[in-house]
Design a protein around this motif. Sequence first.
Motif, short mmCIF file in Angstrom:
data_model
loop_
_atom_site.label_atom_id
_atom_site.label_comp_id
_atom_site.label_asym_id
_atom_site.label_seq_id
_atom_site.Cartn_x
_atom_site.Cartn_y
_atom_site.Cartn_z
N GLY A 41 47.15 51.55 46.13
CA GLY A 41 46.91 52.95 46.47
C GLY A 41 48.02 53.60 47.29
N GLN A 42 48.70 52.81 48.11
CA GLN A 42 49.73 53.36 49.00
C GLN A 42 51.12 53.33 48.33
OE1 GLN A 42 48.88 54.49 52.27
NE2 GLN A 42 46.86 54.22 51.36
N VAL A 49 49.95 43.50 56.21
CA VAL A 49 51.10 42.70 56.68
C VAL A 49 52.35 43.58 56.69
CG1 VAL A 49 52.39 40.57 56.35
CG2 VAL A 49 50.02 40.72 55.54
N TRP A 61 52.76 45.12 62.89
CA TRP A 61 51.67 46.09 62.76
C TRP A 61 50.35 45.36 62.56
CZ3 TRP A 61 52.04 51.50 62.70
CH2 TRP A 61 53.34 52.02 62.69
N SER A 390 45.16 49.76 58.88
CA SER A 390 44.30 48.63 58.47
C SER A 390 43.37 48.24 59.60
CB SER A 390 45.16 47.40 58.14
OG SER A 390 45.95 47.66 57.04
N ILE A 392 40.01 45.41 60.69
CA ILE A 392 39.48 44.09 60.36
C ILE A 392 37.99 44.20 60.01
CG2 ILE A 392 39.10 41.75 61.25
CD1 ILE A 392 41.48 42.26 63.16
N ILE A 426 38.65 36.22 57.20
CA ILE A 426 39.54 37.37 57.46
C ILE A 426 40.99 36.97 57.68
CG2 ILE A 426 37.70 38.82 58.43
CD1 ILE A 426 39.43 38.06 61.14
N VAL A 431 42.27 34.27 53.11
CA VAL A 431 42.39 35.16 51.94
C VAL A 431 43.33 34.55 50.89
CG1 VAL A 431 41.82 37.25 53.27
CG2 VAL A 431 44.21 36.74 52.81
C1 LIG Z 1 45.58 44.39 63.01
C2 LIG Z 1 45.42 43.12 62.22
C3 LIG Z 1 45.86 41.91 62.77
C4 LIG Z 1 45.72 40.73 62.04
N1 LIG Z 1 46.19 39.56 62.58
C5 LIG Z 1 46.11 38.41 61.87
C6 LIG Z 1 46.71 37.20 62.36
O1 LIG Z 1 47.35 37.18 63.42
N2 LIG Z 1 46.58 36.07 61.60
C7 LIG Z 1 45.93 36.07 60.40
O2 LIG Z 1 45.84 35.01 59.76
N3 LIG Z 1 45.40 37.21 59.89
C8 LIG Z 1 45.47 38.37 60.58
N4 LIG Z 1 44.99 39.54 60.05
C9 LIG Z 1 44.35 39.49 58.74
C10 LIG Z 1 45.37 39.57 57.59
O3 LIG Z 1 46.22 40.65 57.80
C11 LIG Z 1 44.57 39.71 56.30
O4 LIG Z 1 43.90 38.49 56.04
C12 LIG Z 1 45.37 40.05 55.05
O5 LIG Z 1 46.41 40.94 55.29
C13 LIG Z 1 44.40 40.63 54.02
O6 LIG Z 1 45.09 40.94 52.84
P1 LIG Z 1 44.33 41.73 51.69
O7 LIG Z 1 45.29 41.92 50.60
O8 LIG Z 1 43.05 41.06 51.38
O9 LIG Z 1 43.93 43.11 52.36
P2 LIG Z 1 44.96 44.35 52.82
O10 LIG Z 1 46.08 43.74 53.51
O11 LIG Z 1 44.08 45.28 53.49
O12 LIG Z 1 45.44 44.88 51.43
C14 LIG Z 1 44.61 45.63 50.58
C15 LIG Z 1 45.47 46.60 49.80
O13 LIG Z 1 44.65 47.32 48.89
C16 LIG Z 1 45.02 48.69 48.91
N5 LIG Z 1 43.84 49.47 48.51
C17 LIG Z 1 42.71 49.71 49.22
N6 LIG Z 1 41.84 50.43 48.50
C18 LIG Z 1 42.45 50.67 47.31
C19 LIG Z 1 42.06 51.37 46.14
N7 LIG Z 1 40.87 51.97 46.05
N8 LIG Z 1 42.93 51.42 45.11
C20 LIG Z 1 44.14 50.81 45.18
N9 LIG Z 1 44.57 50.13 46.26
C21 LIG Z 1 43.72 50.06 47.31
C22 LIG Z 1 45.45 48.95 50.33
O14 LIG Z 1 46.31 50.07 50.41
C23 LIG Z 1 46.14 47.64 50.69
O15 LIG Z 1 47.52 47.68 50.41
C24 LIG Z 1 45.12 40.75 60.75
C25 LIG Z 1 44.69 41.96 60.21
C26 LIG Z 1 44.83 43.14 60.93
C27 LIG Z 1 44.38 44.44 60.31
#
Ligand SMILES: Cc1cc2nc3c(=O)[nH]c(=O)nc-3n(C[C@H](O)[C@H](O)[C@H](O)COP(=O)(O)OP(=O)(O)OC[C@H]3O[C@@H](n4cnc5c(N)ncnc54)[C@H](O)[C@@H]3O)c2cc1C
Length: 454
Positions: A41-42, A49, A61, A390, A392, A426, A431
Amino acid sequence: MNPDLVAKTDLLIVGGGLSGLAIAHWALKKEPTLDYLVVEGQGRSGGAVQSFKKDGYQGEWGPHGFLDNKPATLELLEDLDLWPEVQKAPLKEFGRYLCLKGRLCLVPQSPPTLIKSDLLSWWAKLRVLGDLFIKADSSEQSVSQWAQRRFGPQVLPFIDAALIGTYAGDLNRLSIDAVMPGLRAGEARYGSAIKAVVAQMRASKGQPRNLPQMISFKEGMERLVEQLAQGKKIRLNFQVEQLIYKEGGWLVKSGDQIIEAKRLVLALPIHQAHPLLAPLLAPPGPAPATAQIYNLLLGFGPEAKIPYGFGYLAPAKENRFALGSLFSSHMFVGRVQEGGHLLEVLIGGRRSPEKLELSDAELIEKTLADLKGLIELPNPQFVKVLRPQSAIPQPELGHKALIDWRDRLLKAYPNLEICGFGWDGIGINEVVQLAKKTALGLKISENQIKGVYL
Ligand SMILES: Cc1cc2nc3c(=O)[nH]c(=O)nc-3n(C[C@H](O)[C@H](O)[C@H](O)COP(=O)(O)OP(=O)(O)OC[C@H]3O[C@@H](n4cnc5c(N)ncnc54)[C@H](O)[C@@H]3O)c2cc1C
């Protein structure tokens, strides 16, 4: 106006964060000629990350690192040729601090060593052993209800700190079944959480039992998603608004554009997947709550007296402004110019979303006042407030109903897969593991007792 059919693909992966990119990685590893597309989406892939660099300071971030104790993530580093860029911070060398009664105390790294330390009174230690005699109760409970019943109230600040450090969450709302599924299964089997841990230790006798190391990369965590995205077919700025199941396939809509796919993987955080899945099958309730945290980077000269270690966490009971801080320049070299220090202070979380409404100037002032009460700090040479979008997702009471809903969706739609942030964990390791299993068509659930590192 009819939407334009802009692409047709065999496998469509929705979400270009770590989960979606990892799915593409393993799906391609299994089937190199696969016809697939990732939509994001972005305007950038990588999701939560993302690294930050300015004036010689380097922060994050989102995630700051992950532990090197899960094979799927280690395999990813190997496949992506990232080992030469890895930086390691071993848990056994770096202490963690807890803010207790207004001062920083070095805490033992695991529950058994906590019991041996003098941070708990004799009475509290005896009460912890009460777990051996308390009947297992399989009803849904919050972490605080469960811990209080099994171990007594004095352990709550330690558990609170561990949950703030991982979920930025609230132990009165988080579900023990979702946070510690392996421990709950062990408790049901052995009648006690302590007995379950001992049984697991016995079962793994003979295997090396070193404390894990925290991993990041010289140029920051973003390298992981940058490398994963390399050479992948990704369509950016495609925010999916609707999923239509038609004649055994999928039509995926964004504005006036549509993509047709034979198979669909939804690799989104649970709270973002929820509104897309709800029209396919009624959900058990609203989307889960999230916890947002802001990161305040504070750079100091050599005169700052920051205790050696990973950082500190402050249980809610302490009533501090910040949730805690990472001592980033201790953990990983190169985060700051030589001799300097970098703190990354975490603010907000599930219990204090109102703090995120403050202006940068207010956040900086209140954070510095809080930290100066704990650490001897001069005025900072560098300040930056990072306000990530983002958040959690919180596995709170009711999470199990959401997982049952996902399982029913998977049964009802055989060419749909669901993974991502907050479904079965999480953290990065969780993941990535789920992405690998999803891509390889393996069974999702796993009930090992997770290590707790304070
Ligand atoms: C502030 C913060 C600190 C963290 N610290 C740690 C840490 O220290 N250690 C650790 O192990 N984990 C940590 N995490 C967790 C880690 O970042 C996540 O486990 C991981 O990034 C999740 O990846 P994801 O792809 O599942 O979700 P996301 O990273 O959220 O990616 C989802 C993607 O989908 C896109 N999207 C959403 N909706 C739509 C849609 N309708 N259509 C198209 N695209 C869409 C979004 O734009 C995004 O790019 C942290 C998370 C956060 C927010």
